[in-house]
Write an enzyme that holds these catalytic residues in place. Structure first.
Site, mmCIF file in Angstrom:
data_model
loop_
_atom_site.group_PDB
_atom_site.id
_atom_site.type_symbol
_atom_site.label_atom_id
_atom_site.label_comp_id
_atom_site.label_asym_id
_atom_site.label_seq_id
_atom_site.Cartn_x
_atom_site.Cartn_y
_atom_site.Cartn_z
ATOM 1 N N PRO A 26 0.833 -1.208 0.000
ATOM 2 C CA PRO A 26 0.000 0.000 0.000
ATOM 3 C C PRO A 26 0.863 1.250 0.000
ATOM 4 O O PRO A 26 1.818 1.346 0.775
ATOM 5 C CB PRO A 26 -0.789 -0.124 1.308
ATOM 6 N N MET A 27 0.546 2.193 -0.876
ATOM 7 C CA MET A 27 1.272 3.462 -0.914
ATOM 8 C C MET A 27 0.273 4.589 -1.096
ATOM 9 O O MET A 27 -0.520 4.581 -2.042
ATOM 10 C CB MET A 27 2.307 3.461 -2.054
ATOM 11 N N ALA A 28 0.308 5.538 -0.163
ATOM 12 C CA ALA A 28 -0.648 6.648 -0.175
ATOM 13 C C ALA A 28 -0.550 7.431 -1.471
ATOM 14 O O ALA A 28 0.541 7.804 -1.915
ATOM 15 C CB ALA A 28 -0.390 7.567 1.013
ATOM 16 N N CYS A 111 4.131 2.383 8.990
ATOM 17 C CA CYS A 111 4.284 3.737 8.464
ATOM 18 C C CYS A 111 5.275 4.535 9.320
ATOM 19 O O CYS A 111 5.112 4.632 10.539
ATOM 20 C CB CYS A 111 2.937 4.447 8.444
ATOM 21 N N ASN A 213 9.820 -7.362 2.627
ATOM 22 C CA ASN A 213 9.632 -6.086 1.954
ATOM 23 C C ASN A 213 10.903 -5.254 2.095
ATOM 24 O O ASN A 213 11.522 -5.235 3.148
ATOM 25 C CB ASN A 213 8.434 -5.363 2.579
ATOM 26 N N ASP A 215 13.606 -3.062 -0.978
ATOM 27 C CA ASP A 215 14.620 -3.145 -2.033
ATOM 28 C C ASP A 215 14.356 -4.245 -3.057
ATOM 29 O O ASP A 215 15.286 -4.916 -3.519
ATOM 30 C CB ASP A 215 16.022 -3.320 -1.430
ATOM 31 N N GLY A 237 7.146 -2.248 -3.078
ATOM 32 C CA GLY A 237 6.707 -0.877 -2.870
ATOM 33 C C GLY A 237 7.279 0.055 -3.916
ATOM 34 O O GLY A 237 6.868 0.060 -5.069
ATOM 35 N N ARG A 238 8.298 0.833 -3.531
ATOM 36 C CA ARG A 238 8.816 1.877 -4.411
ATOM 37 C C ARG A 238 9.361 1.356 -5.733
ATOM 38 O O ARG A 238 9.437 2.100 -6.712
ATOM 39 C CB ARG A 238 9.900 2.669 -3.667
#
Length: 384
Positions: A26-28, A111, A213, A215, A237-238
């Site tokens: 999840p990413m805002a 977070c 999670n 890298d 994620g990123r």
């Protein structure tokens, strides 16, 4: 037929089986319906919503109700909740289950954003272990047959690690899986994720899947993390910012294929335009979609030779027609630029002292002041 080779097993989260053991973090402002649909068009996995505040959901705010929408094509509706009050989190989970709005629910305890940790939420919360236990156990009971998972960080800082104890508490409470970002809150997204912590958690939590999670930048990183840590799946994620094809790349890597997805500039342009179209459908507003896509421009074209002026023009588009005109000027045959297009993206931040409530680290128990702090956190984050 499984999409993974014999070295890896499909990922099971309660009754949910994922042939590709990959989860979208999840990413805002990122993992809305449009982005989830786009990523699913490239590869398999579990695609989780943006973080939604429990109180906002209980209050049925317009924003929160929009964020929990799923497209009919999303066969597994996954929602992440944030909350600091056991009663409110339980009520939010109860609502989702009673109204048949989710097939999977995740709780956010990772977070690192100061406005969250300052009130004892996110990565700060597991420090108060009994309070953490109350939130997780209450949510699991409210979820019933719907699998409930948690996502967390190693802890607040190197001197205040919480992940092993939190993992045991969550496992005992009956969660369906535990995900760990291999950084502390104090690290934010800086430096290198500590995969050894994921391995330690896997040794500690043995009855439910442990997900790693941190890298995951390329297809090869997924199998490598699982081999090095023994984890049961990876959370991305990123690494997928401006690279929705990463999920296809990961799927191919887990199948043991040597072929990697390395789009030409034309392939990137196609993905960007598709993303904008899906945003326009989700927001029901083309102009709004064009404004929202602007933050993705630098991520999509990282490493590609398109020039600063073109990047600026794309970052100011106001319509699909204008976007088409600019994209049409690009050299669509320009090849994948290799390493220049890969690696970290988004703001990593720098290591710093986490923002915490006064006296938060003095005790593992939640005192009266702590209770007031978390109550205030629920109120201040009630907007969605």
């Amino acid at each position: 037929m499984s999409t993974v080779n014999s070295e890896f097993s499909p990922l099971r989260i309660g009754p949910i089986e994922l042939a590709s053991p990959v989860v979208l973090a999840p990413m805002a402002g990122i993992t809305n319906m449009a982005f989830r649909r786009l990523c699913r068009e490239y590869g398999g996995g579990l695609y989780v919503s943006e973080m939604i505040t429990s109180r906002a959901l209980v209050e049925r705010t317009r924003v929160s109700m929009k964020l929990i929408e799923h497209h009919p094509s999303e066969n597994i509706r996954s929602i992440q909740l944030y909350g600091v009050d056991p009663k409110t989190v339980r009520e939010a989970v109860t609502m989702l289950v009673a109204e048949g709005r989710a097939d999977h629910i995740d709780l956010n305890f990772g977070c690192p954003v100061p406005k969250v940790t300052r009130k004892g939420g996110g990565a700060a919360l597991p420090w108060k272990c009994e309070h953490f236990r109350q939130i997780v156990s209450g949510a699991v009971k409210a979820a019933g047959d719907i699998p409930l998972t948690i996502k967390m960080r190693k802890g607040i800082d190197p001197a205040h690690l919480t992940y092993l104890e939190a993992g045991r508490i969550a496992e005992d409470a009956g969660v369906a899986a535990v995900a760990l970002h291999g950084r502390t809150a104090s690290e934010f997204y800086s430096g290198k994720a500590d995969w050894s912590a994921i391995a330690k958690l896997k040794e500690t939590v043995t009855s439910v899947p442990v997900l790693g999670n941190g890298d995951i930048w390329s297809g090869e990183d997924g199998p490598r993390m699982m081999r090095e840590t023994g984890c049961d799946g990876v959370v991305v994620g990123r690494g997928c910012l401006g690279r929705p094809w990463l999920f296809g790349d990961l799927e191919a890597a887990f199948r043991g294929e040597e072929h990697r997805i390395q789009p030409t500039l034309g392939g990137v342009a196609t993905a960007l335009r598709r993303h904008t179209v899906l945003l326009a459908e989700f927001l029901d507003d083309e102009a709004h979609a064009c404004r929202d896509i602007r933050k993705h421009i630098a991520w999509y074209f990282k490493g590609y030779p398109i020039g600063g002026d073109t990047r600026r023009r794309l970052a100011l588009v106001e319509s699909l027609a204008e976007m088409d005109e600019i994209l049409g000027e690009l050299d669509h045959d320009a090849p994948y630029p290799g390493a220049d297009a890969e690696g970290p993206r988004g703001r990593a931040g720098t290591p710093k002292r986490p923002a915490l409530p006064d006296g938060w680290l003095d005790s593992r128990d939640l005192d009266e002041q702590g209770q007031r702090d978390v109550a205030a956190a629920e109120t201040e984050n009630s907007g969605g």
